[in-house]
Design a protein around this motif. Structure first.
Motif, mmCIF file in Angstrom:
data_model
loop_
_atom_site.group_PDB
_atom_site.id
_atom_site.type_symbol
_atom_site.label_atom_id
_atom_site.label_comp_id
_atom_site.label_asym_id
_atom_site.label_seq_id
_atom_site.Cartn_x
_atom_site.Cartn_y
_atom_site.Cartn_z
ATOM 1 N N ILE A 319 0.754 -1.257 -0.013
ATOM 2 C CA ILE A 319 0.164 0.055 0.056
ATOM 3 C C ILE A 319 0.688 1.195 -0.173
ATOM 4 O O ILE A 319 0.693 2.090 -0.715
ATOM 5 N N LEU A 320 1.905 1.390 0.978
ATOM 6 C CA LEU A 320 2.807 2.459 0.984
ATOM 7 C C LEU A 320 3.445 2.806 -0.534
ATOM 8 O O LEU A 320 3.657 3.742 -0.934
ATOM 9 N N GLU A 321 3.768 1.506 -1.008
ATOM 10 C CA GLU A 321 4.646 1.459 -2.265
ATOM 11 C C GLU A 321 3.844 2.331 -3.379
ATOM 12 O O GLU A 321 4.237 2.932 -4.057
ATOM 13 N N ALA A 322 2.662 1.622 -3.411
ATOM 14 C CA ALA A 322 1.733 2.241 -4.485
ATOM 15 C C ALA A 322 1.318 3.795 -4.210
ATOM 16 O O ALA A 322 1.222 4.534 -5.135
ATOM 17 N N LYS A 323 1.175 4.108 -2.907
ATOM 18 C CA LYS A 323 1.016 5.549 -2.667
ATOM 19 C C LYS A 323 2.171 6.460 -3.117
ATOM 20 O O LYS A 323 1.892 7.512 -3.722
ATOM 21 N N GLN A 324 3.405 6.126 -2.822
ATOM 22 C CA GLN A 324 4.662 6.711 -3.446
ATOM 23 C C GLN A 324 4.649 6.822 -4.717
ATOM 24 O O GLN A 324 5.201 7.935 -5.357
ATOM 25 N N LYS A 325 3.825 5.818 -5.589
ATOM 26 C CA LYS A 325 4.015 5.786 -7.051
ATOM 27 C C LYS A 325 2.707 6.720 -7.660
ATOM 28 O O LYS A 325 2.648 6.548 -8.881
ATOM 29 N N GLY A 326 1.918 7.127 -6.669
ATOM 30 C CA GLY A 326 0.844 8.086 -7.194
ATOM 31 C C GLY A 326 -0.326 7.174 -7.162
ATOM 32 O O GLY A 326 -1.390 7.853 -7.542
ATOM 33 N N PHE A 327 -0.274 6.047 -6.857
ATOM 34 C CA PHE A 327 -1.809 5.254 -6.907
ATOM 35 C C PHE A 327 -2.669 5.634 -5.774
ATOM 36 O O PHE A 327 -2.107 6.309 -4.727
ATOM 37 N N VAL A 328 -3.856 5.545 -5.794
ATOM 38 C CA VAL A 328 -4.609 5.720 -4.619
ATOM 39 C C VAL A 328 -5.091 4.390 -4.282
ATOM 40 O O VAL A 328 -6.049 3.817 -5.164
ATOM 41 N N PRO A 329 -4.969 3.867 -3.184
ATOM 42 C CA PRO A 329 -5.498 2.418 -2.861
ATOM 43 C C PRO A 329 -6.948 2.839 -2.291
ATOM 44 O O PRO A 329 -7.172 3.731 -1.619
ATOM 45 N N PHE A 330 -7.860 1.919 -2.878
ATOM 46 C CA PHE A 330 -9.309 1.967 -2.656
ATOM 47 C C PHE A 330 -9.915 0.834 -2.177
ATOM 48 O O PHE A 330 -10.969 0.739 -1.793
ATOM 49 N N PHE A 331 -9.160 -0.401 -2.335
ATOM 50 C CA PHE A 331 -9.727 -1.644 -2.294
ATOM 51 C C PHE A 331 -9.024 -2.663 -1.713
ATOM 52 O O PHE A 331 -7.904 -2.830 -2.592
ATOM 53 N N VAL A 332 -9.358 -3.430 -0.823
ATOM 54 C CA VAL A 332 -8.395 -4.765 -0.267
ATOM 55 C C VAL A 332 -9.330 -5.853 -0.266
ATOM 56 O O VAL A 332 -10.320 -5.899 0.248
ATOM 57 N N SER A 333 -9.119 -6.881 -0.773
ATOM 58 C CA SER A 333 -9.930 -8.283 -0.897
ATOM 59 C C SER A 333 -9.162 -9.088 -0.211
ATOM 60 O O SER A 333 -8.172 -9.685 -0.465
ATOM 61 N N ALA A 334 -9.465 -9.589 1.286
ATOM 62 C CA ALA A 334 -9.146 -10.644 1.772
ATOM 63 C C ALA A 334 -9.772 -11.839 1.380
ATOM 64 O O ALA A 334 -10.984 -11.809 0.981
ATOM 65 N N THR A 335 -9.214 -13.078 1.396
ATOM 66 C CA THR A 335 -9.857 -14.321 0.975
ATOM 67 C C THR A 335 -10.322 -15.167 2.294
ATOM 68 O O THR A 335 -9.352 -15.275 3.011
ATOM 69 N N ALA A 336 -11.544 -15.601 2.471
ATOM 70 C CA ALA A 336 -11.662 -16.709 3.765
ATOM 71 C C ALA A 336 -12.140 -17.921 2.843
ATOM 72 O O ALA A 336 -12.973 -18.236 2.454
ATOM 73 N N GLY A 337 -10.837 -18.705 2.762
ATOM 74 C CA GLY A 337 -11.078 -19.995 2.045
ATOM 75 C C GLY A 337 -10.492 -19.815 0.430
ATOM 76 O O GLY A 337 -11.417 -19.727 -0.111
ATOM 77 N N THR A 338 -9.365 -19.915 0.496
ATOM 78 C CA THR A 338 -8.808 -19.740 -1.147
ATOM 79 C C THR A 338 -9.094 -21.069 -2.010
ATOM 80 O O THR A 338 -9.494 -22.246 -1.130
ATOM 81 N N THR A 339 -9.131 -20.729 -2.921
ATOM 82 C CA THR A 339 -9.669 -21.784 -3.835
ATOM 83 C C THR A 339 -8.925 -23.073 -3.829
ATOM 84 O O THR A 339 -9.173 -24.273 -3.959
ATOM 85 N N VAL A 340 -7.344 -22.797 -3.996
ATOM 86 C CA VAL A 340 -6.471 -24.086 -3.770
ATOM 87 C C VAL A 340 -6.167 -24.629 -2.499
ATOM 88 O O VAL A 340 -6.416 -25.785 -2.282
ATOM 89 N N TYR A 341 -5.695 -23.850 -1.522
ATOM 90 C CA TYR A 341 -5.308 -24.301 -0.129
ATOM 91 C C TYR A 341 -6.310 -24.437 0.726
ATOM 92 O O TYR A 341 -6.109 -24.735 1.751
ATOM 93 N N GLY A 342 -7.394 -23.457 0.521
ATOM 94 C CA GLY A 342 -8.502 -23.573 1.393
ATOM 95 C C GLY A 342 -8.112 -22.386 2.685
ATOM 96 O O GLY A 342 -8.537 -22.522 3.727
ATOM 97 N N ALA A 343 -7.207 -21.666 2.448
ATOM 98 C CA ALA A 343 -6.496 -20.892 3.614
ATOM 99 C C ALA A 343 -7.335 -19.596 3.708
ATOM 100 O O ALA A 343 -8.190 -19.129 2.883
ATOM 101 N N PHE A 344 -7.406 -19.016 5.135
ATOM 102 C CA PHE A 344 -8.161 -17.878 5.512
ATOM 103 C C PHE A 344 -7.128 -16.864 5.792
ATOM 104 O O PHE A 344 -6.421 -16.954 6.947
ATOM 105 N N ASP A 345 -7.290 -15.837 5.290
ATOM 106 C CA ASP A 345 -6.401 -14.519 5.459
ATOM 107 C C ASP A 345 -6.772 -14.084 7.002
ATOM 108 O O ASP A 345 -7.717 -14.284 7.521
ATOM 109 N N PRO A 346 -5.670 -13.658 7.616
ATOM 110 C CA PRO A 346 -5.988 -12.911 8.984
ATOM 111 C C PRO A 346 -6.839 -11.575 8.931
ATOM 112 O O PRO A 346 -6.232 -10.753 8.748
#
Length: 585
Positions: A319-346
């Motif tokens: 996020i900080l790197e994107a802001k430094q490059k002039g991007f505007v962070p607007f959206f974060v998608s965390a995954t609850a149950g990834t398709t392959v591993y079935g992992a749950f993001d914190p």
């Protein structure tokens, strides 16, 4: 051990797959019991249909000119004027059915024949002695039947033949040994609801054309928001055509929330945006960015740990790197149950970062969201109540018939403001009822299928505790598989530790590969093992399980369990079948 469930009509405590016996898992044994218990001759009819189906198993070719469907017998138990016995479908066409003036009896006879075909297929789908798939290569299947569309109409007899042929080559996704996708199984109440929905054949855009369905969507979405943890179930939501579209809705709302002018002025009116998601996330996040004009290069992938969970420190760094490059962070998608591993993001840690940088926090729970129904497993989604939006697909772990995907949104009214176009021919402002129930203007679609009734009716039939039991059972089966192969010769787990969802990822090493020292040579050969075993599974028709590579890891099996019909014996069968089909590789 799980009960035989659907097959309990045929008797108890009979070992499945006993050679030469009629166990409860065979259609013949089941229908003999059903013939005594089901009224109206339905059990006897299923026996007759299944005998035909069993004989068809030995046939390798469809007849060039299929035999005419015989006139259906009458099942009335008293003298009547039932015309069913005299109906000859070879002489009838679709124009003879309703709304033809004398089409009611012919329509009933035709639909009864269709139902008979479906019932026979359903019963066969739960039979472990039948194939999961009758596989043919595309060019072979194209030649086996005339699939081309014609200028002239076909008779209803031809239509019934087409119905049988379609199901003959369909994948039996209800089969207890079908593990290929995240959506498996077939719920009888859900199926009945789907039939009713198609019969009603209406649109979800206004209360005036779908009064009950609109109310059921309102009630069900509110209940789902309560389960997420939003106070009093407040917020908004909609059922959409799958998790990919639900995720795109979330991205659309996040952009509108930050830059409402984009609705009228387009992307040229906003700065360059940046979205963030795990490197293990679903491809729909990038696809949504492409569809919305944000661009796939603006989706920044965050590193995951060895179990597939997003690393929060890397998210903040990106996020900080994107802001430094002039991007505007607007959206974060965390995954609850990834398709392959079935992992749950914190989710809690990700939520804290989103709050710190004022970024929309979305949880893609298409696969894992249903664990919220389980008191034993919902802790894996701790922090989901902090989300701005949540994707939840009941057509996966809850086994609601496809399709059934919900987007839940914390802020009420945002969807309406983002998407409404005030079409006066649908959304008149002087109607005589509460216009808030005209939900169509908050959707991207105009025509919207009724997806709610399947979920609502199943929820009524099972209760929340029924869904909880179903989900817990699937996770028990996955733990059983994990424990069975973790120390078994010839198996290697893709990552260390017990899986969080029903995904169990592993390699099978045939005997001839187990002592190869050269790692590069071993991986080169191992990469080919899963595809060959999968091909053999399909050719034999015994089971189906998915495989894929991931990052620098060569092809491995990804076993997922969402089918309520699966048992511990089916897990044992899968292991033995992999070994049988791959021992010579």
């Amino acid at each position: 051990m799980a009960s035989q469930g659907f097959w309990s009509l045929g008797g108890d405590n009979v070992p499945p797959n006993t050679a030469g016996s009629q166990s409860p898992s065979t259609p013949r044994a089941w229908c003999q019991a059903a013939a005594q218990k089901l009224s109206g001759g339905l059990g006897s009819k299923l026996c007759a249909l299944l005998n035909v189906a069993e004989m068809e198993k030995t046939s390798s070719e469809l007849p060039t000119k299929p035999q005419e469907t015989p006139a259906a017998p009458c099942d009335c138990n008293k003298p009547c004027n039932c015309p069913k016995a005299s109906v000859r479908f070879s002489d009838l066409y679709s124009t003879d059915l309703l709304p033809a003036s004398d089409g009611d009896a012919k329509t009933m006879s035709f639909l009864q024949e269709v139902v008979d075909i479906l019932l026979a297929y359903i019963v066969e789908s739960f039979d472990r002695e039948t194939k999961v798939i009758d596989f043919h290569y595309p060019n072979e299947l194209m030649q086996r039947n005339n699939w081309e569309l014609q200028d002239e109409p076909e008779s209803l007899d031809d239509i019934l033949v087409s119905c049988r042929a379609t199901l003959k080559y369909a994948i039996k996704t209800a089969h207890p040994r079908y593990f290929n996708q995240l959506s498996t199984g077939l719920d009888m109440v859900g199926l009945a609801a789907d039939w009713l929905t198609s019969t009603a054949n209406t649109n979800m855009f206004t209360y005036e054309v779908a009064p009950v369905f609109v109310l059921l969507e309102y009630v069900t979405l509110k209940k789902m928001r309560e389960i997420i943890g939003w106070q009093d179930g407040s917020g908004d939501g909609i059922f959409s055509p799958g998790g990919a579209i639900s995720n795109m809705y979330a991205m659309l709302l996040a952009r509108f929330k930050m830059f409402p002018e984009v609705k009228e002025k387009g992307m040229s009116s906003v700065p360059r945006l940046a979205a963030f998601t795990s490197e293990h996330s679903h491809f729909s996040i990038k696809k949504g960015a492409a569809a919305l004009g944000i661009g796939t290069e603006s989706v920044i992938c965050v590193k995951a740990d060895q179990t597939g969970k997003m690393i929060p420190a890397d998210l903040e760094r990106k996020i900080l790197e994107a802001k430094q490059k002039g991007f505007v962070p607007f959206f974060v998608s965390a995954t609850a149950g990834t398709t392959v591993y079935g992992a749950f993001d914190p989710l809690i840690a990700v939520s804290d970062i989103c709050k710190k940088y004022n970024v929309w926090f979305h949880v893609d729970g298409a696969w894992g969201g249903s664990l919220l129904m389980s008191r034993r497993h919902r802790w894996k989604l701790d922090g989901v109540d902090r989300a701005n939006s949540v994707t939840w697909n009941p057509h996966k772990m809850m086994s609601v018939p496809l399709q059934c995907s919900a987007l839940l949104v914390r802020e009420e009214g945002l969807m309406q403001n983002c998407n409404q176009m005030h079409a006066c021919y649908l959304f008149q402002q002087d109607k005589h009822y509460d216009l808030s129930y005209d939900t169509g203007d908050k959707a991207l679609q105009c025509g919207r299928h009724v997806d709610i009734f399947k979920l609502w009716l199943m929820w009524r039939a099972k209760g929340t505790i029924g869904f909880e039991s179903q989900i817990d059972k699937c996770l028990e089966l996955s733990e059983y598989l994990y424990n069975k192969i973790k120390d078994r010769e010839g198996y290697e787990l893709v990552f260390d530790g017990k899986p969080q969802h029903t995904n169990v990822c592993f390699w099978y090493l045939p005997p001839g590969m187990r002592h190869i020292v050269d790692k590069e040579e071993k991986n080169k050969r191992l990469h080919k093992v899963a595809p060959v075993i999968k091909a053999r599974m399909m050719e034999y028709g015994t089971t189906m399980v998915s495989y894929q590579p991931q990052g620098d890891k060569v092809n491995f099996f990804r076993m997922v369990i969402s089918n309520p019909a699966a048992t511990f014996e089916d897990i044992d069968f899968l292991i033995e079948e992999i070994e049988r089909l791959g021992h010579d590789l």
